[in-house]
Design an enzyme around this catalytic site. Structure first.
Site, PDB file in Angstrom:
ATOM      1  N   GLU A  87       8.155  26.202 -23.933  1.00 36.74           N
ATOM      2  CA  GLU A  87       7.166  25.162 -23.616  1.00 36.74           C
ATOM      3  C   GLU A  87       6.882  24.346 -24.870  1.00 36.74           C
ATOM      4  O   GLU A  87       6.497  24.900 -25.906  1.00 36.74           O
ATOM      5  CB  GLU A  87       5.874  25.790 -23.095  1.00 36.74           C
TER       6      GLU A  87
ATOM      7  N   TYR B  52       4.926  16.223 -22.178  1.00 36.94           N
ATOM      8  CA  TYR B  52       4.967  17.679 -21.942  1.00 36.94           C
ATOM      9  C   TYR B  52       6.345  18.045 -21.415  1.00 36.94           C
ATOM     10  O   TYR B  52       6.912  17.327 -20.584  1.00 36.94           O
ATOM     11  CB  TYR B  52       3.911  18.086 -20.917  1.00 36.94           C
TER      12      TYR B  52
END
Length: 297
Positions: A206, A118
């Site tokens: 993101e 992530y």
């Protein structure tokens, strides 16, 4: 301004970030043509059909499917296009899917196992600096990771006077447990990602997941990009990417009239002049036990 995944990847690619390649389609027939072109460009034989809506959790809602041939591409595209996709980030009634992204399969076998991470870039309001938040636990809800295993969340704050330094990019790669070619690839990826964030005046980039492929390439499999509305005058090309079908129609109409309007869930309408007075009025409504129906400046 929110962007679709395919639009975010286009911006990332222009900054040198390696991405999972694909083409967008709004009919099953165009999806098949996109898959054929993708095979010519990449050699992929399997395809990922991804619903394009402004919401996360698409996979859990049935909006991301794997197709192993062109017939499956057409079948899946026909089911996804036009569906009301319900995810944890959509209204209860869901969002209508108007188009799909036909993407290459990047989870191919090789010398090592693929691994997911992530990574996001955003403003750290406490420190007044941009930050890169990252974790070796990619491909899942980052809020769950933060709650259950907070030790697996890392943050790299970036001094605006100096920008992202090489040692910081290397530290991120090290904390993700990478070595060799994958370590070098991740360092380059981080620097290109931060460059895309700053030069496009974003408020959020993101990537979940960032993938290390079986041959040690690092690429963005997904992208969630939010651009600062106040900076869109500097980015006319990005402003043209706005998809008003994904936005509240009342807010779209208000924006055309030059109003700052946010639709809320309450039942007390607010017609106010000035943001400070608007916030104070909303506070008073809440204090009296009511719920404001909107913010208006």
């Amino acid at each position: 301004m929110n962007l679709h995944e395919y639009q975010g990847k286009e911006i990332l690619s222009k900054s040198g970030v390696r991405v999972q390649r694909g083409y967008v389609a709004d009919t099953p027939e165009k999806a098949v043509e996109a898959a054929k072109q993708l095979t010519k460009d990449t050699g992929t034989k399997w395809y990922v059909v991804k619903a394009q809506v402004h919401a996360g959790g698409r996979g859990k809602g049935g909006g991301v499917k794997l197709a192993k041939n062109l017939d499956e591409v057409k079948d899946l595209a026909s089911k996804i296009i036009g569906m009301q996709l319900v995810t944890p980030q959509t209204p209860p009634e869901g969002k209508k899917v108007n188009q799909v992204l036909i993407a290459e399969d990047v989870y191919y076998p090789g010398e090592s196992d693929p691994e997911e991470y992530y990574m996001s870039v955003m403003l750290n309001r406490d420190k007044g600096q941009n930050m890169i938040m990252y974790s070796p636990e990619g491909g899942m809800n980052i809020e769950e990771v933060a709650e259950k295993t907070p030790d697996k969340i890392f943050v790299e704050n970036i001094d605006p006077a100096h920008g992202l330094q090489d040692f910081q990019a290397r530290r991120i790669a090290f904390n993700l447990g990478l070595s060799g070619q994958a370590f070098k690839e991740m360092s380059k990826f981080v620097k290109a990602l931060y460059d895309a964030y700053t030069k496009n005046d974003a408020s959020l980039f993101e990537i979940n997941p960032v993938l290390k492929t079986s041959d040690n390439k690092i690429l963005a499999v997904d992208s969630k990009v939010v651009i600062d509305d106040n900076a869109l005058f500097r980015h006319k090309d990005i402003a043209e990417m706005r998809d008003t079908r994904e936005e509240n129609p009342v807010e779209v109409e208000a924006k055309k009239a030059g109003l700052s309007y946010v639709d809320l869930d309450g039942d007390v309408g607010c017609m106010v002049n000035g943001a400070g007075l608007a916030m104070a009025t909303m506070d008073l409504i809440k204090q009296a036990g009511g719920e404001p129906a909107n913010f208006l400046d």
